[in-house]
Enzyme design. Sequence first.
Site, PDB file in Angstrom:
ATOM      1  N   HIS A 142       1.058  -1.328  -0.137  1.00 21.05           N
ATOM      2  CA  HIS A 142       0.039  -0.011  -0.118  1.00 21.05           C
ATOM      3  C   HIS A 142       0.911   1.372   0.058  1.00 21.05           C
ATOM      4  CE1 HIS A 142      -2.698  -3.157   1.681  1.00 21.05           C
ATOM      5  NE2 HIS A 142      -3.527  -2.590   0.991  1.00 21.05           N
ATOM      6  N   GLU A 177       2.973  -1.493   7.508  1.00 21.22           N
ATOM      7  CA  GLU A 177       3.940  -1.355   6.524  1.00 21.22           C
ATOM      8  C   GLU A 177       5.031  -0.680   6.888  1.00 21.22           C
ATOM      9  OE1 GLU A 177       1.953  -0.960   2.653  1.00 21.22           O
ATOM     10  OE2 GLU A 177       0.574  -2.723   3.041  1.00 21.22           O
ATOM     11  N   ARG A 187     -16.183  22.904  18.918  1.00 22.17           N
ATOM     12  CA  ARG A 187     -17.817  22.461  19.243  1.00 22.17           C
ATOM     13  C   ARG A 187     -18.534  23.015  20.290  1.00 22.17           C
ATOM     14  NH1 ARG A 187     -18.503  17.421  16.825  1.00 22.17           N
ATOM     15  NH2 ARG A 187     -20.678  18.024  17.138  1.00 22.17           N
ATOM     16  N   ARG A 230     -22.500  15.115  15.428  1.00 25.89           N
ATOM     17  CA  ARG A 230     -23.105  15.973  14.609  1.00 25.89           C
ATOM     18  C   ARG A 230     -24.344  15.006  14.011  1.00 25.89           C
ATOM     19  NH1 ARG A 230     -17.228  16.699  13.240  1.00 25.89           N
ATOM     20  NH2 ARG A 230     -16.558  18.664  13.490  1.00 25.89           N
TER      21      ARG A 230
END
Length: 277
Positions: free
Chosen positions: A20, A90, A232, A178
């Site tokens: 990846h 990885e 928030r 949310r």
Amino acid sequence: MGEKFVSAERPQTEEGYQYHIACKPGDVSRYVLLPGDPERVPKISSLWDEAREIAFHREYRTHTGKYKGVPITVTSTGIGGPSTAIAVEELAAIGADTFIRVGSTGAIQPGMEIGDLIIARAAVRLEGTSKQYVRVEYPAVADLEVTLALVEAAETLGIPYHMGITASTDSFYLGQGRPGLNGYFPSFARNIMDDLRQANVTNFEMEAATLYTLANIYGLRAGCVCAVFANRVTNEFGKAGEKEAALVASEAVKILAEWDEEKERKGKEVWFPGLRG
Ligand SMILES: O=P(O)(O)O[C@H]1O[C@H](CO)[C@@H](O)[C@H]1O
Ligand SMILES: O=c1cc[nH]c(=O)[nH]1
């Protein structure tokens, strides 16, 4: 990287290129910064003495270079636990052992403004990836040395910070309290932010719990510094503090390299302030 892989269990090429991240042994430093956003990678590496792009495959963009003479790497993880776990697997397979997440976050406690930094000493495991590695009671705790190095870096650079506990979720919307599309807002999502606030949790983001859990399982070191993009409490949003977070994380690598050298010289397993000098 080439297209011929030698294993299905741990897909990699003969030269050791990981499936990846498309990097091989020798491409990365033992110290790796982990932003989520691939666009943050050149912003971070531009603060170093030198850097070059090693790979950019899927969400994984990797630059390696030097910061104040210390070899350092940055790899983006993409959003969330699954891609973060792949990055850690990885990168560790090719020699990395110390990770610092450099993220953005939503602050849920009063007194944390847009652009402020939060260093996370632990993470609430609200994501799913870590649960595929180990039972839920296992702690997602940051490494002591990495966390202390982040604090020392922020103090050295004169950049203010908060220390906190992050909650890592799999969902930016419902999972972080949310409302979803068309006002979908079931009771469990409605209460999540207030419940965590009462439990002294400081912020929401989406990767630290996976990173900390895997690091502890594998005997690696991990820490996290995030810039507050979402307040928030006041319902404000702004992209600030990215550069400060990147500077603190890079400086922390320089400090860790010094401490690692000091530990080796003095034959100690853990760095502590009394080792200095
Ligand atoms: O800015 P990054 O590092 O991607 O971090 C935060 O931003 C993304 C959500 O907007 C999630 O990945 C979250 O953890
Ligand atoms: O509110 C926020 C802001 C950034 N990243 C998150 O995961 N949540």
